[in-house]
Each structure stands twice: as C-alpha cells, then as structure tokens.
Scaffold this motif. Structure first.
Motif, PDB file in Angstrom:
ATOM      1  N   VAL A  67       0.860  -1.076   0.332  1.00 29.57           N
ATOM      2  CA  VAL A  67      -0.011   0.396  -0.009  1.00 29.57           C
ATOM      3  C   VAL A  67       0.831   0.816  -0.235  1.00 29.57           C
ATOM      4  CG1 VAL A  67      -1.569   1.084   1.184  1.00 29.57           C
ATOM      5  CG2 VAL A  67      -2.040  -0.952   0.775  1.00 29.57           C
ATOM      6  N   VAL A  68       1.748   1.460   1.101  1.00 31.64           N
ATOM      7  CA  VAL A  68       2.729   1.962   0.971  1.00 31.64           C
ATOM      8  C   VAL A  68       3.402   2.343  -0.269  1.00 31.64           C
ATOM      9  CG1 VAL A  68       5.047   3.175   2.066  1.00 31.64           C
ATOM     10  CG2 VAL A  68       3.265   2.304   3.227  1.00 31.64           C
ATOM     11  N   LEU A  69       4.167   1.550  -1.008  1.00 25.88           N
ATOM     12  CA  LEU A  69       4.753   1.808  -2.327  1.00 25.88           C
ATOM     13  C   LEU A  69       4.111   2.648  -3.212  1.00 25.88           C
ATOM     14  CD1 LEU A  69       7.220   0.466  -4.045  1.00 25.88           C
ATOM     15  CD2 LEU A  69       6.139  -0.963  -4.316  1.00 25.88           C
ATOM     16  N   LEU A  73       4.614   7.422  -0.341  1.00 24.53           N
ATOM     17  CA  LEU A  73       4.756   7.953   0.922  1.00 24.53           C
ATOM     18  C   LEU A  73       6.475   8.301   1.222  1.00 24.53           C
ATOM     19  CD1 LEU A  73       1.778   7.628   3.341  1.00 24.53           C
ATOM     20  CD2 LEU A  73       2.579  10.454   2.726  1.00 24.53           C
ATOM     21  N   GLU A  74       7.188   8.568   1.929  1.00 23.78           N
ATOM     22  CA  GLU A  74       8.850   9.125   2.361  1.00 23.78           C
ATOM     23  C   GLU A  74       8.825   7.993   3.315  1.00 23.78           C
ATOM     24  OE1 GLU A  74      10.500  12.506   3.386  1.00 23.78           O
ATOM     25  OE2 GLU A  74       9.820  13.158   1.138  1.00 23.78           O
ATOM     26  N   HIS A  75       9.330   6.802   3.972  1.00 20.30           N
ATOM     27  CA  HIS A  75       9.179   6.172   5.100  1.00 20.30           C
ATOM     28  C   HIS A  75       9.155   6.862   6.646  1.00 20.30           C
ATOM     29  CE1 HIS A  75      10.509   1.894   7.277  1.00 20.30           C
ATOM     30  NE2 HIS A  75      11.395   3.322   7.528  1.00 20.30           N
ATOM     31  N   SER A  76       9.982   7.872   6.391  1.00 22.39           N
ATOM     32  CA  SER A  76       9.751   8.866   7.964  1.00 22.39           C
ATOM     33  C   SER A  76       8.125   8.969   8.183  1.00 22.39           C
ATOM     34  CB  SER A  76       9.895   9.952   8.007  1.00 22.39           C
ATOM     35  OG  SER A  76       9.792  10.894   6.352  1.00 22.39           O
ATOM     36  N   HIS A  77       7.052   9.721   6.989  1.00 22.24           N
ATOM     37  CA  HIS A  77       5.962   9.159   7.325  1.00 22.24           C
ATOM     38  C   HIS A  77       5.255   8.523   7.662  1.00 22.24           C
ATOM     39  CE1 HIS A  77       5.975  13.730   6.181  1.00 22.24           C
ATOM     40  NE2 HIS A  77       6.491  13.754   5.077  1.00 22.24           N
ATOM     41  N   VAL A  78       5.277   7.388   6.853  1.00 25.20           N
ATOM     42  CA  VAL A  78       5.119   5.940   7.280  1.00 25.20           C
ATOM     43  C   VAL A  78       5.135   5.785   8.862  1.00 25.20           C
ATOM     44  CG1 VAL A  78       4.768   3.408   7.302  1.00 25.20           C
ATOM     45  CG2 VAL A  78       5.150   4.989   4.949  1.00 25.20           C
ATOM     46  N   GLN A  79       5.861   5.511   9.605  1.00 20.99           N
ATOM     47  CA  GLN A  79       6.632   5.923  11.015  1.00 20.99           C
ATOM     48  C   GLN A  79       5.883   6.217  11.519  1.00 20.99           C
ATOM     49  OE1 GLN A  79      10.442   4.077  11.690  1.00 20.99           O
ATOM     50  NE2 GLN A  79      11.045   5.992   9.712  1.00 20.99           N
ATOM     51  N   ASN A  80       5.623   7.579  11.548  1.00 21.60           N
ATOM     52  CA  ASN A  80       4.698   8.274  12.554  1.00 21.60           C
ATOM     53  C   ASN A  80       3.476   8.145  12.017  1.00 21.60           C
ATOM     54  OD1 ASN A  80       7.075  10.382  12.635  1.00 21.60           O
ATOM     55  ND2 ASN A  80       6.954  12.192  11.437  1.00 21.60           N
ATOM     56  N   LEU A  81       2.883   7.519  10.767  1.00 18.28           N
ATOM     57  CA  LEU A  81       1.551   7.972  10.755  1.00 18.28           C
ATOM     58  C   LEU A  81       1.250   5.840  11.417  1.00 18.28           C
ATOM     59  CD1 LEU A  81       0.713   8.539   6.906  1.00 18.28           C
ATOM     60  CD2 LEU A  81      -0.494   9.278   8.949  1.00 18.28           C
ATOM     61  N   PHE A  82       2.079   5.149  11.891  1.00 13.49           N
ATOM     62  CA  PHE A  82       2.036   4.587  12.386  1.00 13.49           C
ATOM     63  C   PHE A  82       1.482   4.404  14.180  1.00 13.49           C
ATOM     64  CE2 PHE A  82       2.679   0.167   9.140  1.00 13.49           C
ATOM     65  CZ  PHE A  82       2.509  -0.451   9.904  1.00 13.49           C
ATOM     66  N   VAL A  83       3.173   5.316  14.807  1.00 12.10           N
ATOM     67  CA  VAL A  83       2.847   5.873  16.116  1.00 12.10           C
ATOM     68  C   VAL A  83       1.935   6.603  16.385  1.00 12.10           C
ATOM     69  CG1 VAL A  83       3.965   7.110  17.637  1.00 12.10           C
ATOM     70  CG2 VAL A  83       5.612   5.593  15.745  1.00 12.10           C
ATOM     71  N   LEU A  84       0.890   7.307  15.349  1.00 12.25           N
ATOM     72  CA  LEU A  84      -0.167   8.089  15.942  1.00 12.25           C
ATOM     73  C   LEU A  84      -0.978   7.495  15.524  1.00 12.25           C
ATOM     74  CD1 LEU A  84      -1.471  10.565  14.956  1.00 12.25           C
ATOM     75  CD2 LEU A  84      -1.251  10.667  13.337  1.00 12.25           C
ATOM     76  N   THR A 252      -9.310  10.722  -0.364  1.00 10.55           N
ATOM     77  CA  THR A 252      -8.575   9.700  -1.962  1.00 10.55           C
ATOM     78  C   THR A 252      -8.988   8.696  -1.631  1.00 10.55           C
ATOM     79  OG1 THR A 252      -6.451  10.342  -1.637  1.00 10.55           O
ATOM     80  CG2 THR A 252      -7.278  12.062  -2.453  1.00 10.55           C
ATOM     81  N   GLN A 253      -9.012   7.603  -2.379  1.00  6.99           N
ATOM     82  CA  GLN A 253      -8.925   6.604  -2.753  1.00  6.99           C
ATOM     83  C   GLN A 253      -8.094   6.188  -2.217  1.00  6.99           C
ATOM     84  OE1 GLN A 253     -10.790   4.301  -5.519  1.00  6.99           O
ATOM     85  NE2 GLN A 253      -9.043   3.252  -5.594  1.00  6.99           N
ATOM     86  N   GLN A 254      -6.618   6.478  -2.985  1.00  6.25           N
ATOM     87  CA  GLN A 254      -5.599   5.762  -1.862  1.00  6.25           C
ATOM     88  C   GLN A 254      -5.587   5.934  -0.587  1.00  6.25           C
ATOM     89  OE1 GLN A 254      -2.641   7.494  -4.341  1.00  6.25           O
ATOM     90  NE2 GLN A 254      -1.640   4.947  -4.785  1.00  6.25           N
ATOM     91  N   GLN A 255      -5.868   7.148   0.029  1.00  2.00           N
ATOM     92  CA  GLN A 255      -5.513   7.865   1.150  1.00  2.00           C
ATOM     93  C   GLN A 255      -6.445   6.899   1.882  1.00  2.00           C
ATOM     94  OE1 GLN A 255      -7.074  11.557   1.536  1.00  2.00           O
ATOM     95  NE2 GLN A 255      -5.029  12.442   1.347  1.00  2.00           N
ATOM     96  N   GLY A 256      -7.948   6.227   1.761  1.00  3.98           N
ATOM     97  CA  GLY A 256      -8.666   5.485   2.673  1.00  3.98           C
ATOM     98  C   GLY A 256      -8.488   4.354   2.960  1.00  3.98           C
ATOM     99  N   VAL A 257      -7.696   3.588   1.458  1.00  4.30           N
ATOM    100  CA  VAL A 257      -6.313   2.357   1.598  1.00  4.30           C
ATOM    101  C   VAL A 257      -5.392   2.431   2.436  1.00  4.30           C
ATOM    102  CG1 VAL A 257      -5.570   0.381   0.033  1.00  4.30           C
ATOM    103  CG2 VAL A 257      -7.868   1.950  -1.100  1.00  4.30           C
ATOM    104  N   LEU A 258      -5.230   3.830   2.497  1.00  2.00           N
ATOM    105  CA  LEU A 258      -3.771   3.432   3.639  1.00  2.00           C
ATOM    106  C   LEU A 258      -4.867   3.458   4.948  1.00  2.00           C
ATOM    107  CD1 LEU A 258      -1.016   3.987   4.450  1.00  2.00           C
ATOM    108  CD2 LEU A 258      -1.207   6.354   4.193  1.00  2.00           C
ATOM    109  N   ILE A 259      -5.311   4.203   5.240  1.00  2.00           N
ATOM    110  CA  ILE A 259      -6.284   4.998   6.678  1.00  2.00           C
ATOM    111  C   ILE A 259      -6.792   3.302   6.915  1.00  2.00           C
ATOM    112  CG2 ILE A 259      -8.000   5.546   7.779  1.00  2.00           C
ATOM    113  CD1 ILE A 259      -7.191   8.104   6.032  1.00  2.00           C
ATOM    114  N   TYR A 260      -8.027   2.745   6.116  1.00  2.00           N
ATOM    115  CA  TYR A 260      -8.184   1.257   6.035  1.00  2.00           C
ATOM    116  C   TYR A 260      -7.227   0.749   6.360  1.00  2.00           C
ATOM    117  CZ  TYR A 260     -10.898  -3.164   5.215  1.00  2.00           C
ATOM    118  OH  TYR A 260     -11.532  -4.321   5.277  1.00  2.00           O
ATOM    119  N   THR A 261      -5.862   0.453   5.566  1.00  2.00           N
ATOM    120  CA  THR A 261      -4.558  -0.967   6.181  1.00  2.00           C
ATOM    121  C   THR A 261      -4.682  -0.757   7.422  1.00  2.00           C
ATOM    122  OG1 THR A 261      -4.262  -0.445   3.770  1.00  2.00           O
ATOM    123  CG2 THR A 261      -3.216  -1.953   4.774  1.00  2.00           C
TER     124      THR A 261
END
Length: 317
Positions: A67-69, A73-84, A252-261
């Motif tokens: 999904v991230v690929l 999204l940059e890896h730093s944002h993905v890690q922040n989103l995990f912790v958020l 957006t659809q991509q945002q929705g899929v990311l949050i859903y995951t």
C-alpha cells in the motif's frame, strides 16, 4: 487455503513526536521539553496469514508495504503514521476501554460508577452544609424469586424513619466518609483533573467531575466515533505534512486504502470470515468505508470521541 490471524511485533520504529503531537493532543503528554522528541519504539499489529500446504503467505489486505509503495509516501511519514495510530488506540481508545472491568459475564462501567458516587457526594455535602434535614428513611430490600428471575422488593414493616436532626447529621457524615473512601479507590480515573482528596473538593471541582465523567455516546457507537476521530487526525497529518492529498477531495481512494489498512493492522476494522473464507473489500469499498466516518448527515454529528489533552495512561515505547 486456511487462514489464521497472527500478532507480529514491529521493532525499530523511529517517529517524530513533535510532528505527531500537532495532530494528536494525547501525544503531547509524551513530549520532553528539554530534549529531541525522536521516539524509537515498537508496535504490535495483527496479520492474516493464508496457508496452503506448507506455503504461508500474507493476505494482500494486510500488506502495508504494498500500500505504501503505491502511495509513494516517504518512510518517515509511514513510521509517524504508525505511531500516531498506535498512540490514539493506546490513549483514547485505551482510555475508553479501561472504564470496563469484567466480572464473570457482567461488565462494570467504572466511569458510570464514579459519576454516581460523585453525584451522591454532591447531594450529601449540600445536605450537610444546608442543615435543612427533616428525616431519613431506612428500609430493608430483599431479592425474591418470582419464578423467572430474582427481583428486589421492600420487606413490609422493616423500615425506620429517623427525624432527629442530630442522628441525621451523623448518618450523612458516615455516608460521606464512605463516599470519600470509595471515590479515592477509583482515583486513577481523575488524577489528571485534580490531585486533591475528595474531602477537599469544592463545588466547582465536583461539577467539573460530573461533566467529565458523563459519557456522551452509547457503547454501541464507541468504535465508530473513534474511527471518525482517528480518521480526522490522520487526514489532517496527510494534508499538512505530505503531498499525498488533493485539495478538492476530502479523502482520496489511496488515502482511504492507507487508513483502512492501518485500522486493519491495529484491529479497529475486522475482516469477516465465513466458512473459513475471508470477505475482502475492493479499494473502492475500503475508501468508501473510511469516508463514511466523515459523513456530515448525522443528527448527532456534534458528538465526538474523547479528545484527551493530557493522559495518565502510559504508552509503551
């Protein structure tokens, strides 16, 4: 194909708490004013694994790397989103869940219990200070089996009316002492509001407590309201910190899929499994589900999940 859920610990997540705290009030309690707030932490996630013979494979819906690929999204944002996401679950959702303890099949809402005790405390203090007491009635109630269930009933000729002012004052003082003790036993629920002992609470603090411990939503709506709260915070982060958004589209659809995951990995959303077969959603339906958290046509849209500015529930790092 057989399917099983497994829990996996993600180690070495590096997140920026200063950024996360902009979009999550509860995370502000984790900030250190005198040193960099770069957090090295871990998180437990739930994965669905398919097994065919000796071959194991991760179900695509749980493949956050894929999904991230696709999002770029940059890896730093993905890690922040995990912790958020994890912090919101640990703090706000954890705060809600800790109102409950299980005794056999019964659930006790500790907030409701504390609110009743504080309401009685308010009444007793007003009676004691007003001294306008006329009488107290004590009656015996017992449980009687009516053939279907045990029901309480007043036992005839087993009541006492006390009309002595002195006796009434002694009764109120005794009950007050008991309420102070009972409230103190639940002190961890209110220590972030005041550290004063209940016996020293002013009328203003009591009113503040009563308002705070009122749960503004039913338990049936709790997970949905938390989903909306978490979605709003994640979308706010994406729009302000990344280029992963479009100004004219709320989600957006991509945002929705990311949050859903993310919600799937942390157990906020479940995949239905019927007759051993998981029910998967399309990307369109995943985004549709996330957008449903933000719909504005609800009669009670002003009702929000708890938004804790400070928290006394520790988050494991």
């Amino acid at each position: 194909m057989e399917y099983n859920f497994v829990t996996e610990e993600i180690t070495e997540i590096i997140a920026d708490l200063d950024i996360i705290a902009k979009y999550h009030s509860g995370s502000k309690a984790l900030l250190h004013p005198d040193k960099p707030n770069i957090l090295s932490t871990k998180a437990n996630i739930r994965l669905l694994i398919g097994k065919e013979g000796d071959k194991l494979s991760l179900v695509d819906d749980f493949n956050i790397a894929k999904v991230v690929l696709e999002t770029g999204l940059e890896h730093s944002h993905v890690q922040n989103l995990f912790v958020l996401t994890r912090n919101m679950i640990d703090i706000e959702w954890g705060y809600y869940k800790t109102h409950f303890t299980s005794e056999d099949t019964n659930e006790i809402n500790l907030h409701s219990r504390l609110r009743i005790l504080i309401s009685e405390l308010k009444i007793l203090k007003e009676q004691l200070e007003g001294r306008g007491i006329l009488e107290t009635k004590i009656k015996l109630r017992q449980l009687m089996n009516n053939g279907k269930s045990m029901v309480p009933y007043d036992v005839p000729n087993m009541g006492v009316t006390i009309d002595s002012k002195e006796e009434n004052l002694e009764i109120i003082k005794l009950v007050l002492l008991n309420r102070f003790r009972q409230i103190t036993e639940l002190s961890y629920l209110y220590l972030h509001i005041t550290t004063e002992e209940p016996s020293k609470w002013s009328a203003d603090i009591i009113e503040q407590m009563l308002e705070y411990f009122y749960q503004p939503f039913s338990d049936a709506r709790a997970k949905w309201l938390f989903g909306r709260y978490a979605t709003q915070n994640i979308i706010a982060y994406l729009k302000a910190e990344t280029n992963f958004h479009k100004e004219d589209i709320e989600v957006t659809q991509q945002q929705g899929v990311l949050i859903y995951t993310l919600f799937l990995l942390f157990g906020l959303i479940d995949i239905k499994i019927e007759d051993g077969i998981p029910e998967f959603k399309s990307d369109r339906d995943k985004a549709k589900l996330i957008r449903s958290f933000l719909r504005q046509d609800l009669k009670d849209k002003e009702i929000e999940f708890y938004n804790l500015m400070f928290t006394f529930f520790p988050v494991e790092n």
